[in-house]
Design an enzyme around this catalytic site. Structure first.
Site, PDB file in Angstrom:
ATOM      1  CG  HIS A 162      -1.988   0.844   1.692  1.00  0.00           C
ATOM      2  ND1 HIS A 162      -1.259   2.484   1.718  1.00  0.00           N
ATOM      3  CD2 HIS A 162      -3.868   1.230   1.440  1.00  0.00           C
ATOM      4  CE1 HIS A 162      -2.496   2.755   1.692  1.00  0.00           C
ATOM      5  NE2 HIS A 162      -4.120   1.797   1.657  1.00  0.00           N
ATOM      6  CG  ASP A 212       0.286  -2.522   6.197  1.00  0.00           C
ATOM      7  OD1 ASP A 212      -0.082  -2.702   6.828  1.00  0.00           O
ATOM      8  OD2 ASP A 212       0.134  -1.611   5.610  1.00  0.00           O
ATOM      9  CD  GLN A 232      -6.660  -4.439   3.881  1.00  0.00           C
ATOM     10  OE1 GLN A 232      -7.304  -4.869   5.210  1.00  0.00           O
ATOM     11  NE2 GLN A 232      -6.976  -2.743   4.177  1.00  0.00           N
ATOM     12  CE  LYS A 283      -7.009  -0.221   6.209  1.00  0.00           C
ATOM     13  NZ  LYS A 283      -8.174   0.390   5.443  1.00  0.00           N
ATOM     14  CB  CYS A 318      -3.914   3.218  -1.188  1.00  0.00           C
ATOM     15  SG  CYS A 318      -5.216   4.835  -1.512  1.00  0.00           S
TER      16      CYS A 318
HETATM   17  N1  7TS Z   1      -1.532  -0.350   4.865  1.00  0.00           N
HETATM   18  C1  7TS Z   1      -2.894  -1.083   4.371  1.00  0.00           C
HETATM   19  C2  7TS Z   1      -2.348  -2.868   3.394  1.00  0.00           C
HETATM   20  C3  7TS Z   1      -3.810  -0.732   4.128  1.00  0.00           C
HETATM   21  O1  7TS Z   1      -4.570  -1.848   3.404  1.00  0.00           O
HETATM   22  C4  7TS Z   1      -3.751   0.407   3.867  1.00  0.00           C
HETATM   23  C5  7TS Z   1      -5.497   1.290   4.114  1.00  0.00           C
HETATM   24  C6  7TS Z   1      -2.651   0.894   5.231  1.00  0.00           C
HETATM   25  C7  7TS Z   1      -1.841   0.515   5.056  1.00  0.00           C
HETATM   26  C8  7TS Z   1      -3.522   2.313   4.762  1.00  0.00           C
HETATM   27  O2  7TS Z   1      -4.177   2.606   6.381  1.00  0.00           O
HETATM   28  P1  7TS Z   1      -4.677   3.218   6.330  1.00  0.00           P
HETATM   29  O3  7TS Z   1      -5.674   4.027   7.970  1.00  0.00           O
HETATM   30  O4  7TS Z   1      -3.669   4.781   7.580  1.00  0.00           O
HETATM   31  O5  7TS Z   1      -4.894   4.563   5.722  1.00  0.00           O
HETATM   32  N2  7TS Z   1      -5.664   0.196   2.956  1.00  0.00           N
HETATM   33  C9  7TS Z   1      -7.239   0.961   2.458  1.00  0.00           C
HETATM   34  C10 7TS Z   1      -8.242   0.164   0.891  1.00  0.00           C
HETATM   35  O6  7TS Z   1      -7.595  -1.375   0.891  1.00  0.00           O
HETATM   36  N3  7TS Z   1      -8.884   0.969   0.821  1.00  0.00           N
HETATM   37  O7  7TS Z   1      -9.032   1.927   1.338  1.00  0.00           O
HETATM   38  C11 7TS Z   1      -8.045   1.826   2.581  1.00  0.00           C
END
Ligand code: 7TS
Length: 404
Positions: free
Chosen positions: A121, A198, A201, A224, A362
């Site tokens: 990501h 990371d 997910q 999430k 992303c």
């Molecule tokens: N890393 C992964 C693997 C992610 O899926 C996401 C967010 C992030 C980092 C960033 O997380 P945040 O909470 O700091 O934004 N992924 C997604 C997605 O797949 N669709 O919208 C956000």
């Protein structure tokens, strides 16, 4: 695990969208929130709201106890050895940027290496790009196998004695692969590098134990995993966090402030400058209680079963390309339907009340690797059922007919 009963606890799921019962298949972007979390937030604001770590009054102690109690829940949830190793942040993005800013420059010299993968990501890619540019380090990628998996032989070849940081997603938000992060940590450590994971997910969907994985840093987001937006976690091994300088300075994080020099509080507070995300942390604590009551193993099993069902169902649709490995443990299904633009697919699905995401997710380098400018993605969580998948499949067939 009874997903039907679990659904009852999510008020938002019981509404019609465009005249159809909502089917929410975008939990990888953000999950919905159960009543227990909504109630915890309401209770906090109605009975405990106050700033933490300062007031001697009763509300101040209630808020502090609730906030620090949430930290203990997080530590237990991910199997951390100490609560001091849990830093509350805004989310995965902030957590990964903290490692890149507070740890990276202190250990990297020109010619050193940072190793990631092309499936990351942007939040686990751009901070390392920037760090490489600033320090003269080299950013290297473990290549992907044709099905999107990482081969450990490739990791062995990419990670060297010049590698100081390895940072990889536990679960890809596009391919739905679970990466061998424990094995990668072992390779990283053999070369004297730290392992950053990371966990955006993975943490919501499976049991995570940072000590078993032996990772050095682990980042994830509350939103999430049934908690509110604006709260996340950086786990770091104590000796590493202790060696790092704070990146945000101000109230809350200080020990003694002089006119020209100051000292910091001990862990974890030296990394939590300013009024912290009190309600968010309490909401995360409530989300952890909710998930643990159901059981992370039960949630994972439910999703694996549903992912299998969804893979079979989508594979029956002619003209649908499913990306990533056929066998998947997690409920992430990324696809394209003939040459219909994924935004059009998502728009037509929305007209039937089915919410999915479309775009590059992303992950622009990964989109190039997939040779797709964008994709559609359905992502599952504990409240989804086989009926949801059937509705998705029906709506996709209708979309195909609609576009002729
Ligand atoms: N890393 C992964 C693997 C992610 O899926 C996401 C967010 C992030 C980092 C960033 O997380 P945040 O909470 O700091 O934004 N992924 C997604 C997605 O797949 N669709 O919208 C956000």
């Amino acid at each position: 695990m009874n997903a039907e009963l679990i659904r009852e606890q999510f008020p938002i799921l019981h509404q019609e969208i465009n005249g159809h019962p909502l089917v929410y298949l975008d939990s990888a972007a953000t999950s919905q929130k159960p009543r227990a979390v909504l109630d915890a937030l309401k209770h906090y604001y109605e009975w405990e709201n106050s700033n933490v770590h300062r007031g001697v009054h009763t509300l101040g102690s209630r808020a502090t106890d609730a906030y620090e109690g949430a930290r203990e829940k997080v530590a237990r949830f991910i199997g951390a050895a100490r609560t001091q190793e849990i830093i509350f942040t805004r989310g995965t993005t902030t957590s990964l940027n903290m490692v890149a800013s507070a740890y990276g420059p202190a250990v990297l010299q020109e010619g050193d290496e940072i190793v990631i993968t092309p499936m990351e990501h942007h939040s686990n890619l751009i901070p390392w790009q920037q760090l490489a540019i600033r320090t003269g380090a080299t950013l290297k990628y473990i290549p992907l196998q044709p099905d999107g998996n990482i081969a450990l032989e490739d990791a062995e070849k990419t990670i060297t004695d010049r590698t100081k940081i390895v940072s990889v997603a536990h679960v890809s938000n596009v391919l739905g692969v679970v990466n061998p992060v424990k094995e990668l940590a072992e390779i990283a450590h053999r070369h004297g590098a730290v392992m950053v994971i990371d966990g955006a997910q993975s943490t919501p969907h499976m049991k995570v134990n940072v000590q078993e994985l032996d990772c050095d840093f682990y980042a994830f987001s509350g939103h999430k995993m049934c908690a509110p937006t604006g709260i996340g976690v950086l786990y770091g091994k104590k000796h590493l966090l202790e060696s790092m300088e704070p990146i945000e300075f101000g109230g809350e994080m200080i020990d003694d402030v002089g006119l020209y020099e100051s000292t910091w509080k001990e862990l974890p507070w030296k990394f939590e400058g300013g009024t912290p995300i009190i309600a968010g942390a309490i909401g995360l604590g409530a989300a952890i209680d909710f998930l643990q009551e159901i059981g992370m193993d039960a949630i994972h099993q439910h999703e694996t079963k549903l992912a299998k069902y969804a893979t079979a169902k989508l594979s029956e649709i002619e003209g649908l390309t499913l990306y990533g490995p056929r066998e998947r443990e997690v409920g992430l299904l990324t696809f394209n339907l003939q040459d219909i633009h994924p935004h059009d697919v998502a728009t037509v699905l929305d007209a039937s009340g089915v919410a999915i995401r479309a775009g590059h997710h992303c992950c622009q380098p990964l989109m190039r690797w997939l040779k797709a400018s964008a994709t559609a993605r359905a992502s599952l969580y504990l409240y989804n059922t086989e009926q949801d998948i059937d509705r998705l499949a029906e709506a996709l067939v209708q979309t195909k007919e609609y576009f002729g």
